[in-house]
Write a protein that holds these residues in place. Structure first.
Motif, short mmCIF file in Angstrom:
data_model
loop_
_atom_site.label_atom_id
_atom_site.label_comp_id
_atom_site.label_asym_id
_atom_site.label_seq_id
_atom_site.Cartn_x
_atom_site.Cartn_y
_atom_site.Cartn_z
N SER A 104 53.60 65.19 30.65
CA SER A 104 54.86 65.35 30.60
C SER A 104 56.27 64.53 30.56
CB SER A 104 55.39 66.41 31.82
OG SER A 104 55.24 65.98 33.00
N ASP A 105 55.68 63.41 31.34
CA ASP A 105 56.61 62.13 31.24
C ASP A 105 56.48 61.22 29.98
OD1 ASP A 105 57.12 62.95 33.96
OD2 ASP A 105 55.89 61.58 34.63
N LEU A 106 55.48 61.69 29.17
CA LEU A 106 55.17 60.91 28.05
C LEU A 106 55.86 61.59 26.83
CD1 LEU A 106 51.30 59.81 28.50
CD2 LEU A 106 53.56 58.36 28.87
N LEU A 107 56.41 62.73 26.95
CA LEU A 107 57.37 63.15 25.87
C LEU A 107 58.21 62.23 25.42
CD1 LEU A 107 57.80 66.89 27.23
CD2 LEU A 107 56.24 66.04 25.53
N GLY A 108 58.41 62.14 24.15
CA GLY A 108 59.44 61.05 23.28
C GLY A 108 58.62 59.85 23.00
N LYS A 109 57.32 60.04 23.23
CA LYS A 109 56.59 58.59 23.18
C LYS A 109 55.31 59.32 22.11
CE LYS A 109 57.57 55.97 27.09
NZ LYS A 109 58.03 55.04 26.36
N VAL A 110 54.69 58.51 21.51
CA VAL A 110 53.28 58.75 20.56
C VAL A 110 52.35 58.13 21.60
CG1 VAL A 110 51.99 58.60 18.60
CG2 VAL A 110 54.53 58.78 18.34
N VAL A 111 51.55 59.31 21.70
CA VAL A 111 50.12 59.15 22.75
C VAL A 111 48.90 58.97 22.02
CG1 VAL A 111 48.98 59.84 24.76
CG2 VAL A 111 51.62 59.81 24.65
N VAL A 112 47.94 58.09 22.30
CA VAL A 112 46.73 58.03 21.61
C VAL A 112 45.63 58.06 22.77
CG1 VAL A 112 45.01 56.67 20.11
CG2 VAL A 112 47.42 56.88 19.69
N LEU A 113 45.16 59.18 23.01
CA LEU A 113 43.91 59.40 23.84
C LEU A 113 42.65 58.95 23.16
CD1 LEU A 113 44.85 62.69 25.39
CD2 LEU A 113 45.39 60.57 26.41
N SER A 114 41.90 57.81 23.53
CA SER A 114 40.63 57.25 22.96
C SER A 114 39.91 57.45 23.97
CB SER A 114 40.71 55.60 22.89
OG SER A 114 42.12 55.45 22.15
N PHE A 115 38.75 58.51 23.60
CA PHE A 115 38.04 58.84 24.43
C PHE A 115 36.60 58.03 24.16
CE2 PHE A 115 40.67 62.58 24.50
CZ PHE A 115 40.66 62.92 25.86
N LEU A 116 36.07 57.34 25.12
CA LEU A 116 34.84 56.20 25.06
C LEU A 116 34.09 56.45 26.00
CD1 LEU A 116 37.42 53.41 24.48
CD2 LEU A 116 36.24 54.55 22.67
N ILE A 117 32.95 56.19 25.92
CA ILE A 117 31.66 56.18 26.84
C ILE A 117 32.10 55.01 28.19
CG2 ILE A 117 29.22 55.83 27.48
CD1 ILE A 117 28.65 56.95 24.78
N SER A 118 32.14 53.73 27.80
CA SER A 118 32.16 52.75 28.66
C SER A 118 32.83 51.46 28.22
CB SER A 118 30.80 52.32 29.09
OG SER A 118 30.89 51.29 29.96
N LEU A 119 33.05 50.26 28.75
CA LEU A 119 33.55 49.25 28.18
C LEU A 119 32.49 48.34 28.35
CD1 LEU A 119 37.20 48.87 29.96
CD2 LEU A 119 36.40 49.57 27.66
N GLU A 120 31.25 48.77 28.65
CA GLU A 120 29.96 47.82 28.61
C GLU A 120 29.84 47.42 27.16
OE1 GLU A 120 28.38 46.30 30.83
OE2 GLU A 120 29.27 47.56 32.68
N LYS A 121 29.42 46.32 26.79
CA LYS A 121 29.12 45.56 25.36
C LYS A 121 28.22 46.72 24.56
CE LYS A 121 28.35 41.37 22.98
NZ LYS A 121 28.12 39.78 23.31
#
Length: 221
Positions: A104-121
């Motif tokens: 609700s606070d991000l209205l007025g912005k474009v949001v990208v939700l990037s669903f990932l498993i992990s930051l492991e290499k």
């Protein structure tokens, strides 16, 4: 996603609302335990996730023949993923930067939700990082774009520890519940939300970066 009964009963307690999917009636955890006393895999509790990605209630259903045989349950339904044109179901995510990201606070912005498993290499390669960074490069200093990396893993490394490169998103660790809430079945998945809170795209797979670039070029105008 596959999950055993034990994982759910550890989270649920006597105060947790449970609804029988057949009768629509509420039952207690004690009543549920009695039902599965003779056969622990006869029924299954499906979590209903709140805006924080936490189970707030459960729905009890009977296991399918396959689930009963394998003792594994599938709760994520691709048909229930965020759909283009719909308002995104509310979320409140805590980034690794200790900031709170409320839909609700991000209205007025474009949001990208990037669903990932992990930051492991093994899950987040230098090539993926470069491809994603190139997509976001034109908007690097644009405060109208918020990019969150919604991680399925328990922990997240600090950005400076990740393959030696800065991340193109704010990591949201311990976000397994959000993967379930939005029924994510493939990673990476990129859900783009416009300034009004509506979903404009649901992209899946490592080959989605070019399409994501095109979506952002249109949505950021």
């Amino acid at each position: 996603m596959k999950k055993s009964r034990a994982n759910y009963t550890q989270q649920a307690n006597e105060a947790t609302p449970i609804t029988n999917s057949v009768t629509g009636q509420h039952i207690t955890m004690m009543q549920y335990d009695q039902l599965v006393k003779e056969d622990p895999y006869a029924y299954h509790l499906i979590p209903n996730y709140d805006e924080y990605g936490q189970p707030s209630a459960y729905t009890m259903r009977q296991a399918t023949a396959e689930e009963h045989e394998t003792h594994r349950f599938r709760d994520r339904d691709p048909a229930k993923q965020p759909k283009v044109g719909q308002i995104i179901a509310p979320f409140v995510m805590t980034g690794l930067d200790d900031k709170l990201y409320r839909s609700s606070d991000l209205l007025g912005k474009v949001v990208v939700l990037s669903f990932l498993i992990s930051l492991e290499k093994s899950f987040w390669s230098n090539q993926q990082a470069d491809d994603f960074a190139n997509v976001l490069k034109p908007y690097k200093s644009n405060s109208g774009l918020v990019v969150l990396g919604v991680l399925n893993s328990e922990q997240a490394k600090a950005p400076e520890q990740t393959n030696g490169n800065a991340l193109p998103f704010v990591p949201v660790p311990n976000a397994y519940g959000f993967h379930n809430k939005y029924h994510i079945t493939a990673v990476p998945t990129f859900i783009v939300i416009d300034k009004t809170g509506k979903v404009v795209s649901n992209l899946q797979g490592v080959g989605s970066y070019e399409k994501l670039k095109q979506i952002l070029e249109t949505t950021m105008r």
